[in-house]
Write an enzyme that holds these catalytic residues in place. Structure first.
Site, PDB file in Angstrom:
ATOM      1  N   ASN A   1       0.862  -1.187   0.000  1.00 28.10           N
ATOM      2  CA  ASN A   1       0.000   0.000   0.000  1.00 28.10           C
ATOM      3  C   ASN A   1       0.898   1.235   0.000  1.00 28.10           C
ATOM      4  O   ASN A   1       1.521   1.540   1.011  1.00 28.10           O
ATOM      5  CB  ASN A   1      -0.889  -0.036   1.261  1.00 28.10           C
ATOM      6  CG  ASN A   1      -1.716   1.227   1.424  1.00 28.10           C
ATOM      7  OD1 ASN A   1      -1.847   2.021   0.492  1.00 28.10           O
ATOM      8  ND2 ASN A   1      -2.272   1.420   2.616  1.00 28.10           N
TER       9      ASN A   1
ATOM     10  N   LYS B   1       0.034   4.242  -0.170  1.00 28.77           N
ATOM     11  CA  LYS B   1      -0.653   5.389   0.464  1.00 28.77           C
ATOM     12  C   LYS B   1      -0.512   6.636  -0.429  1.00 28.77           C
ATOM     13  O   LYS B   1      -0.375   6.505  -1.638  1.00 28.77           O
ATOM     14  CB  LYS B   1      -0.118   5.630   1.870  1.00 28.77           C
ATOM     15  CG  LYS B   1      -0.061   4.355   2.714  1.00 28.77           C
ATOM     16  CD  LYS B   1       0.086   4.627   4.177  1.00 28.77           C
ATOM     17  CE  LYS B   1       0.344   3.314   4.902  1.00 28.77           C
ATOM     18  NZ  LYS B   1      -0.013   3.357   6.288  1.00 28.77           N
TER      19      LYS B   1
ATOM     20  N   HIS C   1      -9.673   0.564   5.065  1.00 31.14           N
ATOM     21  CA  HIS C   1      -8.359   0.744   5.705  1.00 31.14           C
ATOM     22  C   HIS C   1      -8.556   1.662   6.912  1.00 31.14           C
ATOM     23  O   HIS C   1      -9.363   2.596   6.871  1.00 31.14           O
ATOM     24  CB  HIS C   1      -7.382   1.363   4.695  1.00 31.14           C
ATOM     25  CG  HIS C   1      -5.972   1.388   5.194  1.00 31.14           C
ATOM     26  ND1 HIS C   1      -5.547   2.328   6.096  1.00 31.14           N
ATOM     27  CD2 HIS C   1      -4.905   0.581   4.943  1.00 31.14           C
ATOM     28  CE1 HIS C   1      -4.265   2.104   6.371  1.00 31.14           C
ATOM     29  NE2 HIS C   1      -3.860   1.042   5.688  1.00 31.14           N
TER      30      HIS C   1
ATOM     31  N   GLU D   1      -6.983   4.079   8.004  1.00 33.38           N
ATOM     32  CA  GLU D   1      -6.832   5.523   7.735  1.00 33.38           C
ATOM     33  C   GLU D   1      -8.111   6.076   7.116  1.00 33.38           C
ATOM     34  O   GLU D   1      -8.459   7.244   7.330  1.00 33.38           O
ATOM     35  CB  GLU D   1      -5.594   5.768   6.849  1.00 33.38           C
ATOM     36  CG  GLU D   1      -4.304   5.586   7.656  1.00 33.38           C
ATOM     37  CD  GLU D   1      -3.091   5.145   6.868  1.00 33.38           C
ATOM     38  OE1 GLU D   1      -3.085   5.251   5.625  1.00 33.38           O
ATOM     39  OE2 GLU D   1      -2.128   4.677   7.507  1.00 33.38           O
TER      40      GLU D   1
ATOM     41  N   GLU E   1      -5.495  -5.681  10.491  1.00 36.04           N
ATOM     42  CA  GLU E   1      -4.551  -4.579  10.662  1.00 36.04           C
ATOM     43  C   GLU E   1      -4.844  -3.862  11.979  1.00 36.04           C
ATOM     44  O   GLU E   1      -5.663  -2.924  11.999  1.00 36.04           O
ATOM     45  CB  GLU E   1      -4.700  -3.595   9.506  1.00 36.04           C
ATOM     46  CG  GLU E   1      -4.317  -4.170   8.165  1.00 36.04           C
ATOM     47  CD  GLU E   1      -3.676  -3.114   7.279  1.00 36.04           C
ATOM     48  OE1 GLU E   1      -2.567  -3.320   6.834  1.00 36.04           O
ATOM     49  OE2 GLU E   1      -4.303  -2.066   7.073  1.00 36.04           O
TER      50      GLU E   1
ATOM     51  N   GLY F   1       1.966   1.913  10.804  1.00 37.57           N
ATOM     52  CA  GLY F   1       2.875   3.055  10.674  1.00 37.57           C
ATOM     53  C   GLY F   1       3.547   3.455  11.978  1.00 37.57           C
ATOM     54  O   GLY F   1       4.130   4.533  12.077  1.00 37.57           O
TER      55      GLY F   1
ATOM     56  N   SER G   1       3.170  -2.396  10.339  1.00 34.56           N
ATOM     57  CA  SER G   1       4.624  -2.293  10.545  1.00 34.56           C
ATOM     58  C   SER G   1       5.383  -3.566  10.170  1.00 34.56           C
ATOM     59  O   SER G   1       6.323  -3.958  10.853  1.00 34.56           O
ATOM     60  CB  SER G   1       4.923  -1.896  11.993  1.00 34.56           C
ATOM     61  OG  SER G   1       4.405  -0.607  12.257  1.00 34.56           O
TER      62      SER G   1
HETATM   63  C1  PEP Z   1      -0.944  -0.202   5.828  1.00 32.94           C
HETATM   64  O1  PEP Z   1      -0.913   0.896   5.296  1.00 32.94           O
HETATM   65  O2  PEP Z   1      -1.869  -0.978   5.580  1.00 32.94           O
HETATM   66  C2  PEP Z   1       0.129  -0.584   6.753  1.00 32.94           C
HETATM   67  C3  PEP Z   1       0.058  -1.762   7.319  1.00 32.94           C
HETATM   68  O3  PEP Z   1       1.134   0.336   6.973  1.00 32.94           O
HETATM   69  P1  PEP Z   1       2.555   0.062   7.685  1.00 32.94           P
HETATM   70  O4  PEP Z   1       3.107  -1.211   7.093  1.00 32.94           O
HETATM   71  O5  PEP Z   1       3.378   1.259   7.332  1.00 32.94           O
HETATM   72  O6  PEP Z   1       2.296  -0.082   9.146  1.00 32.94           O
END
Ligand code: PEP
Length: 263
Positions: A9, A11, A94, A96, A166, A172, A212
């Site tokens: 992703n 973003k 997601h 976010e 997630e 992040g 992460s």
């Molecule tokens: C994501 O954007 O779905 C995600 C898991 O981000 P990160 O790997 O940066 O934590």
């Protein structure tokens, strides 16, 4: 033999030109395995040029969001119908989107349906916040989000859905859920899918972990029971990290296939 999924992703990073350069770098570094599906989710703007650039046997494309109506007076939105032919996957719900853009369960459910209606594979993202975790509400939150997101999905369609666990507190932040937490969450999600669609469907549904993930922790997460793949944010923008994770998934898939033959 279950397939493994490695989905990046990007973003709101990289302009169209940068996306094209980065995809070219990935093309040189990402290995191809029979049992691994690799996908990247760039910005909407980069989807069209990348759809012409990428080798689709090496990398599929995903969108980071879509609107749930197919067309109409919805200024600024992009529908699943418009994504058809450009992307094969679409991230839905997601954290976010849920937290920054206040997307609710009803909207997320409609988006899952819109994706399926338009022959895109929805990647339904679910996960608890730090506070919900602290309050011991993880199971309740996961069950709620899975039930709500999959409401109106038919038993024929469920095999076309990916679910990504997630935990919001891990996205992040550099903090990752431990293998035990991940296995527990996968079990909860699979049990809910079984409850809704039956045991066979729950065995077949692919569950991803995101939060992460990096090259260092990818192997242990991918080896956790019930994990079929990874949804990767930050580390998907580092070519050797992303390619390395595809390699780990590929080698694990090969190992699993060998063990299946022996059994
Ligand atoms: C994501 O954007 O779905 C995600 C898991 O981000 P990160 O790997 O940066 O934590």
């Amino acid at each position: 033999m279950a397939k493994k999924f490695i989905i990046g992703n990007w973003k709101m990073n990289l302009n169209v030109h940068e996306s094209s350069l980065f995809a070219a770098k990935l093309a040189q570094e990402v290995p191809t395995y029979r049992d691994v599906t690799t996908a990247i989710c760039p910005s909407f703007l980069a989807l069209q040029p990348l759809s012409l650039q990428v080798n689709h046997r090496q990398m599929k494309l995903g969108a980071q969001n879509c609107y749930w109506r197919d067309s109409g007076a919805f200024t600024g939105e992009i529908s699943a119908t418009q994504l058809r032919g450009l992307a094969q996957y679409v991230l839905i719900g997601h954290s976010e989107r849920r937290n920054i853009f206040s997307e609710g369960d009803r909207e997320i459910r409609f988006k899952v349906q819109a994706a399926l209606r338009n022959c895109l594979t929805p990647v339904l993202c679910v996960g608890e916040t730090a506070l919900e975790r602290k309050d011991g509400d993880t199971e309740h939150v996961l069950n709620d989000q899975v039930v709500s997101g999959l409401l109106n999905v038919s038993s024929e369609e469920i095999s076309e859905v990916l679910i990504a666990y997630e935990p919001v507190w891990a996205i992040g932040t550099g903090e990752t859920a431990g293998p035990e937490d991940i296995e527990k969450a996968m079990k909860i999600i699979r049990a809910q899918v079984s409850h809704l669609f039956g045991r066979e469907a729950s065995k077949k549904v692919s569950l991803l972990y995101g939060g992460s993930v990096k090259l260092d922790n990818a192997a242990s997460i991918l080896s956790a029971k019930g994990v079929d793949g990874l949804l990767i944010g930050g580390a998907s923008l580092i070519a050797p990290e992303f390619a390395g994770m595809v390699k780990i998934a590929g080698e694990l898939a090969k190992e699993e296939a060998k063990n299946e033959v022996k059994e």
